[in-house]
Write a protein that holds these residues in place. Sequence first.
Motif, PDB file in Angstrom:
ATOM      1  N   TYR A 183       0.831  -1.205   0.000  1.00 16.68           N
ATOM      2  CA  TYR A 183       0.000   0.000   0.000  1.00 16.68           C
ATOM      3  C   TYR A 183       0.863   1.252   0.000  1.00 16.68           C
ATOM      4  O   TYR A 183       0.608   2.195  -0.759  1.00 16.68           O
ATOM      5  CB  TYR A 183      -0.905  -0.020   1.233  1.00 16.68           C
ATOM      6  CG  TYR A 183      -1.759   1.228   1.386  1.00 16.68           C
ATOM      7  CD1 TYR A 183      -2.905   1.413   0.612  1.00 16.68           C
ATOM      8  CD2 TYR A 183      -1.421   2.209   2.326  1.00 16.68           C
ATOM      9  CE1 TYR A 183      -3.695   2.549   0.756  1.00 16.68           C
ATOM     10  CE2 TYR A 183      -2.207   3.345   2.479  1.00 16.68           C
ATOM     11  CZ  TYR A 183      -3.337   3.513   1.691  1.00 16.68           C
ATOM     12  OH  TYR A 183      -4.107   4.636   1.836  1.00 16.68           O
ATOM     13  N   GLU A 184       1.911   1.242   0.818  1.00 17.10           N
ATOM     14  CA  GLU A 184       2.757   2.422   0.930  1.00 17.10           C
ATOM     15  C   GLU A 184       3.425   2.754  -0.402  1.00 17.10           C
ATOM     16  O   GLU A 184       3.489   3.918  -0.812  1.00 17.10           O
ATOM     17  CB  GLU A 184       3.811   2.218   2.023  1.00 17.10           C
ATOM     18  CG  GLU A 184       3.266   2.166   3.437  1.00 17.10           C
ATOM     19  CD  GLU A 184       2.537   0.867   3.761  1.00 17.10           C
ATOM     20  OE1 GLU A 184       1.763   0.842   4.735  1.00 17.10           O
ATOM     21  OE2 GLU A 184       2.744  -0.145   3.034  1.00 17.10           O
ATOM     22  N   MET A 195       0.874   4.106  -2.955  1.00 12.44           N
ATOM     23  CA  MET A 195       0.399   5.454  -2.672  1.00 12.44           C
ATOM     24  C   MET A 195       1.355   6.538  -3.159  1.00 12.44           C
ATOM     25  O   MET A 195       0.969   7.708  -3.246  1.00 12.44           O
ATOM     26  CB  MET A 195       0.129   5.612  -1.177  1.00 12.44           C
ATOM     27  CG  MET A 195      -1.100   4.845  -0.692  1.00 12.44           C
ATOM     28  SD  MET A 195      -2.623   5.283  -1.565  1.00 12.44           S
ATOM     29  CE  MET A 195      -2.844   6.988  -1.011  1.00 12.44           C
ATOM     30  N   VAL A 222      -0.511   7.880  -6.096  1.00 16.59           N
ATOM     31  CA  VAL A 222      -1.948   8.093  -5.914  1.00 16.59           C
ATOM     32  C   VAL A 222      -2.213   9.402  -5.173  1.00 16.59           C
ATOM     33  O   VAL A 222      -1.548   9.701  -4.169  1.00 16.59           O
ATOM     34  CB  VAL A 222      -2.575   6.925  -5.128  1.00 16.59           C
ATOM     35  CG1 VAL A 222      -4.028   7.220  -4.750  1.00 16.59           C
ATOM     36  CG2 VAL A 222      -2.509   5.640  -5.946  1.00 16.59           C
ATOM     37  N   PRO A 252      -5.371  10.667  -3.261  1.00 18.18           N
ATOM     38  CA  PRO A 252      -6.701  10.226  -2.828  1.00 18.18           C
ATOM     39  C   PRO A 252      -7.807  11.161  -3.306  1.00 18.18           C
ATOM     40  O   PRO A 252      -7.651  12.381  -3.333  1.00 18.18           O
ATOM     41  CB  PRO A 252      -6.583  10.234  -1.297  1.00 18.18           C
ATOM     42  CG  PRO A 252      -5.125   9.994  -1.050  1.00 18.18           C
ATOM     43  CD  PRO A 252      -4.409  10.729  -2.148  1.00 18.18           C
ATOM     44  N   SER A 261      -3.770  11.079 -10.390  1.00 21.58           N
ATOM     45  CA  SER A 261      -3.030   9.913  -9.896  1.00 21.58           C
ATOM     46  C   SER A 261      -2.387   9.175 -11.058  1.00 21.58           C
ATOM     47  O   SER A 261      -3.080   8.651 -11.932  1.00 21.58           O
ATOM     48  CB  SER A 261      -3.966   8.962  -9.135  1.00 21.58           C
ATOM     49  OG  SER A 261      -4.567   9.610  -8.025  1.00 21.58           O
ATOM     50  N   ILE A 283      -9.622   4.963  -5.916  1.00 26.15           N
ATOM     51  CA  ILE A 283      -9.048   6.283  -5.695  1.00 26.15           C
ATOM     52  C   ILE A 283     -10.151   7.294  -5.411  1.00 26.15           C
ATOM     53  O   ILE A 283     -10.040   8.131  -4.494  1.00 26.15           O
ATOM     54  CB  ILE A 283      -8.209   6.726  -6.918  1.00 26.15           C
ATOM     55  CG1 ILE A 283      -6.992   5.813  -7.087  1.00 26.15           C
ATOM     56  CG2 ILE A 283      -7.742   8.175  -6.752  1.00 26.15           C
ATOM     57  CD1 ILE A 283      -6.209   6.049  -8.361  1.00 26.15           C
ATOM     58  N   ALA A 312      -8.951   6.031  -1.657  1.00 29.32           N
ATOM     59  CA  ALA A 312      -7.733   5.220  -1.709  1.00 29.32           C
ATOM     60  C   ALA A 312      -7.314   4.727  -0.326  1.00 29.32           C
ATOM     61  O   ALA A 312      -6.145   4.804   0.056  1.00 29.32           O
ATOM     62  CB  ALA A 312      -6.593   6.009  -2.375  1.00 29.32           C
ATOM     63  N   TYR A 313      -8.262   4.203   0.406  1.00 28.82           N
ATOM     64  CA  TYR A 313      -7.977   3.715   1.758  1.00 28.82           C
ATOM     65  C   TYR A 313      -7.352   2.322   1.726  1.00 28.82           C
ATOM     66  O   TYR A 313      -7.595   1.520   0.810  1.00 28.82           O
ATOM     67  CB  TYR A 313      -9.260   3.676   2.589  1.00 28.82           C
ATOM     68  CG  TYR A 313      -9.865   5.048   2.817  1.00 28.82           C
ATOM     69  CD1 TYR A 313      -9.217   5.987   3.610  1.00 28.82           C
ATOM     70  CD2 TYR A 313     -11.076   5.397   2.226  1.00 28.82           C
ATOM     71  CE1 TYR A 313      -9.761   7.237   3.817  1.00 28.82           C
ATOM     72  CE2 TYR A 313     -11.634   6.647   2.417  1.00 28.82           C
ATOM     73  CZ  TYR A 313     -10.969   7.575   3.216  1.00 28.82           C
ATOM     74  OH  TYR A 313     -11.519   8.823   3.411  1.00 28.82           O
ATOM     75  N   ASN A 314      -6.574   2.024   2.747  1.00 31.85           N
ATOM     76  CA  ASN A 314      -5.990   0.684   2.916  1.00 31.85           C
ATOM     77  C   ASN A 314      -6.990  -0.178   3.670  1.00 31.85           C
ATOM     78  O   ASN A 314      -6.817  -0.512   4.839  1.00 31.85           O
ATOM     79  CB  ASN A 314      -4.669   0.773   3.670  1.00 31.85           C
ATOM     80  CG  ASN A 314      -3.939  -0.569   3.732  1.00 31.85           C
ATOM     81  OD1 ASN A 314      -4.356  -1.532   3.086  1.00 31.85           O
ATOM     82  ND2 ASN A 314      -2.878  -0.637   4.513  1.00 31.85           N
TER      83      ASN A 314
END
Length: 221
Positions: free
Chosen positions: A71-72, A75, A78, A80, A86, A120, A124-126
């Motif tokens: 995820y990191e 991002m 990205v 959000p 993005s 997105i 764009a949450y984990n």
Amino acid sequence: MLGIGITCSCHHDADLTIAPPKPPPPGTEFKCSHDTIYFQNFVLPVIISGCTKSGCHDESSHKGEYTLTSYEGIMDLVSPFDPLGSELYTVLFSSSESERRMPPNAPLSMDQKSIIYWWITQGAYNNRCDSAGCDSSNVSYSSSIAPITQSWCTGCHGGPKPANNMKLETYDEVVACANTGRLMGAIRHEPGFFAMPQGGVMLSSCEINLFQIWINTGKPN
């Protein structure tokens, strides 16, 4: 396989200001919101299968200094709530002569692009759904195992240069890996094995259980 050389001067053969249709809803066995695009369930498998083959954006190659197995790392490309800002989304439509469409050899389907767009757009949450149904009856390679390996494994363990020289594209290849004990050791992230999928994420307990049932019942095709 985002080739990042990405710039803001990409040319596109699609009007990116038009939102794509939302991807098809999951089946009734999926017990979480059918309107939410969950990163761990839907987005990360698309990125792993399309962008992290050996020589691209896996942990060892990190082409363009981008690693897209977590995820990191994702991002970094990205913004959000802003898919058009993005690069993770806009580069999928690149078609100019100076920039290859990404992934270059096997473009994502519109449903896959839609997954990225709406994830997105939603922030764009984990996030992850841990309440998806798990049908452990009549487990076979074709109905239970192949869909998992195609989503999570063949992006790295396929093609002419598979990661760790291990291919997982066919029934026989997955059986061979299971017979050595490497398969379960890897997906359980046990010491001494290369953790799969890469990037720290584990398959769900449901998916891991399906692999074990498949092995215990003789690896039916």
